[in-house]
Design a protein around this motif. Structure first.
Motif, short mmCIF file in Angstrom:
data_model
loop_
_atom_site.label_atom_id
_atom_site.label_comp_id
_atom_site.label_asym_id
_atom_site.label_seq_id
_atom_site.Cartn_x
_atom_site.Cartn_y
_atom_site.Cartn_z
N LYS A 1 47.41 33.69 46.02
CA LYS A 1 46.89 33.94 44.68
C LYS A 1 47.65 33.16 43.60
CE LYS A 1 44.78 38.38 45.52
NZ LYS A 1 44.66 39.74 45.07
N VAL B 1 47.43 29.16 41.38
CA VAL B 1 46.69 27.94 41.04
C VAL B 1 47.73 26.91 40.63
CG1 VAL B 1 45.01 26.92 39.48
CG2 VAL B 1 44.72 29.27 40.24
N ILE C 1 44.10 25.64 44.66
CA ILE C 1 43.99 27.09 44.50
C ILE C 1 44.29 27.73 45.85
CG2 ILE C 1 42.47 29.03 44.01
CD1 ILE C 1 40.88 27.26 42.16
N SER C 2 45.29 28.61 45.89
CA SER C 2 45.63 29.33 47.10
C SER C 2 45.03 30.73 47.03
CB SER C 2 47.15 29.44 47.26
OG SER C 2 47.46 30.27 48.35
N LYS C 3 44.09 31.00 47.91
CA LYS C 3 43.44 32.31 47.93
C LYS C 3 44.36 33.37 48.52
CE LYS C 3 38.84 30.39 48.24
NZ LYS C 3 37.64 30.21 49.04
N ARG C 4 45.14 32.98 49.52
CA ARG C 4 46.01 33.95 50.20
C ARG C 4 47.19 34.37 49.31
NH1 ARG C 4 50.47 33.77 53.76
NH2 ARG C 4 50.52 31.51 53.61
N ASP D 1 43.36 37.60 39.94
CA ASP D 1 41.99 37.43 40.41
C ASP D 1 41.69 35.94 40.55
OD1 ASP D 1 39.34 37.91 41.05
OD2 ASP D 1 38.72 38.13 38.97
N ILE D 2 41.32 35.53 41.76
CA ILE D 2 41.06 34.11 42.03
C ILE D 2 39.79 33.64 41.32
CG2 ILE D 2 40.43 32.48 43.84
CD1 ILE D 2 43.36 33.06 43.73
N LYS D 3 38.76 34.48 41.27
CA LYS D 3 37.51 34.06 40.62
C LYS D 3 37.74 33.77 39.14
CE LYS D 3 34.24 36.27 43.70
NZ LYS D 3 33.16 37.25 43.82
N ARG E 1 39.49 30.29 38.17
CA ARG E 1 38.74 29.04 38.08
C ARG E 1 38.55 28.60 36.63
NH1 ARG E 1 34.36 30.95 42.38
NH2 ARG E 1 35.61 30.69 44.24
#
Length: 84
Positions: A36, A38, A31-34, A15-17, A20
């Motif tokens: 996933k 850090v 941070i890479s969202k695609r 989970d990206i959120k 953080r």
């Protein structure tokens, strides 16, 4: 002024959120969202303890250390062998 050795960590997360919150463990560089993950810098002296704490978090899949310390940056030697 002392220069502190830093170690780079790639932390793969679910989970990206939630990722953080890794900012409390060290300095978040990317941070890479695609994909996933850090990329995080931590203090080299306490790296083993921080890695153990990060691995226990429920949203972390795996932690990889940076391989930068294993790479040779002596390019002059390689250039001489290529010319011969």
């Amino acid at each position: 002024m002392d220069i502190v050795e830093r170690l780079g960590l790639a932390v793969w997360v679910k989970d990206i959120k939630a990722a953080r919150s890794l900012g409390r463990m060290g300095n978040i560089h990317y941070i890479s969202k695609r994909l996933k993950y850090v990329y995080l810098y931590v203090d080299g002296k306490t790296a083993d303890q921080v890695i153990h704490r990060i691995e226990r978090l429920p949203y972390v899949q795996r932690v990889e250390r940076s391989q930068r310390t294993n790479i040779s940056f002596d390019f002059a030697k390689n250039k001489r062998t290529q010319q011969a």
